[in-house]
Design a protein around this motif. Sequence first.
Motif, short mmCIF file in Angstrom:
data_model
loop_
_atom_site.label_atom_id
_atom_site.label_comp_id
_atom_site.label_asym_id
_atom_site.label_seq_id
_atom_site.Cartn_x
_atom_site.Cartn_y
_atom_site.Cartn_z
N SER A 87 0.82 -1.21 -0.01
CA SER A 87 -0.07 0.10 0.13
C SER A 87 0.79 1.39 -0.06
O SER A 87 0.73 2.18 -0.73
CB SER A 87 -0.87 -0.03 1.32
N PHE A 91 0.29 2.97 -3.57
CA PHE A 91 -0.98 3.52 -3.43
C PHE A 91 -0.97 4.30 -2.45
O PHE A 91 -1.54 4.65 -1.39
CB PHE A 91 -2.16 2.45 -3.13
N LYS A 93 -1.87 7.50 -2.23
CA LYS A 93 -3.17 8.51 -1.93
C LYS A 93 -4.15 7.72 -1.07
O LYS A 93 -4.99 8.37 -0.49
CB LYS A 93 -3.39 8.78 -3.18
N ILE A 94 -4.00 6.81 -1.09
CA ILE A 94 -5.14 5.83 -0.14
C ILE A 94 -4.71 5.59 1.15
O ILE A 94 -3.48 5.47 1.51
CB ILE A 94 -5.25 4.44 -0.68
N LEU A 99 -6.19 -0.46 2.38
CA LEU A 99 -5.89 -1.41 1.36
C LEU A 99 -5.53 -2.74 2.06
O LEU A 99 -6.09 -3.74 2.03
CB LEU A 99 -4.77 -1.33 0.78
#
Length: 160
Positions: A87, A91, A93-94, A99
């Motif tokens: 993650s 990712f 921005k999450i 996640l």
Amino acid sequence: MKRKTLFTVILLIATGLTLGFIFANSALSREASTALSNFVSSLFGAHIANTREELALADTWFTSHLIRKLAHVSEFALLALELTVISRRFFKKIPLPFLPLSAGLLTALCDETLQIFSNRGASVTDVWVDGIGLLLGTAAGMLLLRAIPKKSQKRTGLLP
């Protein structure tokens, strides 16, 4: 091979192996799964017991049920740790816990669904136990990422 690429490849392979281990154990028949749990239970019992009386107590305490639950927590804690790092790597921005927890829960549901087809039956309790592993692994992953210096995180691609 660049350090970032090597790190990514190792991380993805490790995560794939963890998922394979989880789903392979779910595909085992009830008899094979019980035999495996009993074997692991006997290893633990023999390791902690010094006498026959202690071995009998250990066999009672280290039941295959307890071994199975510990295996669920361990498998899913490792998966969550790996997913936490993925993650952060892919990712950014999450929000970090989203996640590993959501993908881990989906994995737990698929895991229990697979057991229906191996004539073992699904267990809601196992999904909850898997969730405990997911929470522990995500927390460990977040602590690990916090402990790694920013410079090292940039070298491995965890940070931009």
